[in-house]
Design a protein around this motif. Structure first.
Motif, PDB file in Angstrom:
ATOM      1  N   LEU A  74       0.589  -0.949   0.061  1.00 46.79           N
ATOM      2  CA  LEU A  74      -0.191   0.517   0.241  1.00 46.79           C
ATOM      3  C   LEU A  74       0.495   1.294  -0.207  1.00 46.79           C
ATOM      4  O   LEU A  74      -0.262   2.273  -0.105  1.00 46.79           O
ATOM      5  N   ALA A  75       1.875   1.071   0.247  1.00 45.55           N
ATOM      6  CA  ALA A  75       2.718   2.187   0.340  1.00 45.55           C
ATOM      7  C   ALA A  75       3.769   2.367  -0.414  1.00 45.55           C
ATOM      8  O   ALA A  75       4.896   3.318  -0.956  1.00 45.55           O
ATOM      9  N   GLY A  76       3.663   1.510  -1.581  1.00 39.79           N
ATOM     10  CA  GLY A  76       4.234   1.518  -2.810  1.00 39.79           C
ATOM     11  C   GLY A  76       5.850   0.447  -2.802  1.00 39.79           C
ATOM     12  O   GLY A  76       6.201   0.771  -3.989  1.00 39.79           O
ATOM     13  N   VAL A  77       5.602  -0.281  -2.211  1.00 41.73           N
ATOM     14  CA  VAL A  77       7.067  -1.345  -2.310  1.00 41.73           C
ATOM     15  C   VAL A  77       6.403  -2.474  -1.972  1.00 41.73           C
ATOM     16  O   VAL A  77       6.262  -3.065  -1.133  1.00 41.73           O
ATOM     17  N   ASP A  78       6.504  -3.241  -2.875  1.00 40.65           N
ATOM     18  CA  ASP A  78       6.387  -4.378  -3.259  1.00 40.65           C
ATOM     19  C   ASP A  78       7.352  -5.778  -3.184  1.00 40.65           C
ATOM     20  O   ASP A  78       8.037  -5.526  -4.094  1.00 40.65           O
ATOM     21  N   ILE A  79       7.422  -6.400  -1.881  1.00 42.17           N
ATOM     22  CA  ILE A  79       8.789  -7.559  -2.023  1.00 42.17           C
ATOM     23  C   ILE A  79       7.533  -8.495  -2.114  1.00 42.17           C
ATOM     24  O   ILE A  79       8.587  -9.619  -2.102  1.00 42.17           O
ATOM     25  N   ALA A  80       7.032  -8.777  -2.214  1.00 43.81           N
ATOM     26  CA  ALA A  80       6.459 -10.235  -2.881  1.00 43.81           C
ATOM     27  C   ALA A  80       6.832 -11.278  -3.131  1.00 43.81           C
ATOM     28  O   ALA A  80       7.244 -12.416  -2.866  1.00 43.81           O
ATOM     29  N   LEU A  81       7.132 -10.895  -4.116  1.00 45.07           N
ATOM     30  CA  LEU A  81       8.183 -11.385  -5.566  1.00 45.07           C
ATOM     31  C   LEU A  81       9.179 -11.684  -5.833  1.00 45.07           C
ATOM     32  O   LEU A  81       9.901 -11.600  -7.105  1.00 45.07           O
TER      33      LEU A  81
END
Length: 169
Positions: A74-81
């Motif tokens: 939601l804060a613009g930081v995507d660490i999922a993949l």
């Protein structure tokens, strides 16, 4: 609508899990696909999509690690993949020590395993507190590193559970 809005919860790490569960049950009663048998095809599809969204949101928010990842997203930081590895050499060394310790346990070490497991749980609790503070301070890169550590710790807990099943069941 984001996952927190679905459950009428504030978008923060520390959530009311009782409210999450009760709202989930209410929403499932309302949108469960079995309730839409008599509806048109498009209405059934909409109900199924809504039910899937509710399930995904619930699974994400009830798990501290997934909830932290979602807040980062939601804060613009995507660490999922991501495939990025943790750069904290002290933590990496600790990981190796923990793994060696797990590998050395035998069925004679029941008390030691319990103590080890309690120590790991305390580490998880500490990381969750750290993540909550980091998110509050909008320290997103530090939060991402803490989430990477938390992922490892949760995986380690699963390995301990599997070891206990193997040795004591």
């Amino acid at each position: 609508m984001n996952y927190f809005q679905i459950f009428s919860l504030p978008a923060q790490f520390n959530i009311d899990k009782t409210q999450l569960s009760s709202t989930y049950r209410e929403l499932q009663k309302q949108y469960h696909p079995d309730k839409s048998v008599m509806l048109s095809d498009s209405e059934r599809l909409t109900a199924m999509q809504k039910s899937t969204e509710i399930n995904d949101a619930y699974q994400t928010l009830k798990n501290s690690c997934l909830r932290a990842q979602y807040l980062l997203l939601l804060a613009g930081v995507d660490i999922a993949l991501e495939q990025r590895t943790l750069q904290d050499t002290g933590f990496l060394m600790q990981q190796m020590q923990w793994r060696e310790q797990i590998e050395s346990f035998t069925e004679d070490d029941e008390d030691a395993i319990e103590s080890f497991s309690e120590n790991i749980q305390q580490q998880v609790n500490d990381l969750e507190s750290e993540i909550e503070l980091q998110l509050h301070e909008k320290a997103f890169e530090a939060t991402a590193d803490s989430v990477r550590k938390l992922k490892f710790m949760l995986k380690l807990q699963t390995e301990i559970e599997q070891l206990e099943e193997k040795l004591f069941d």
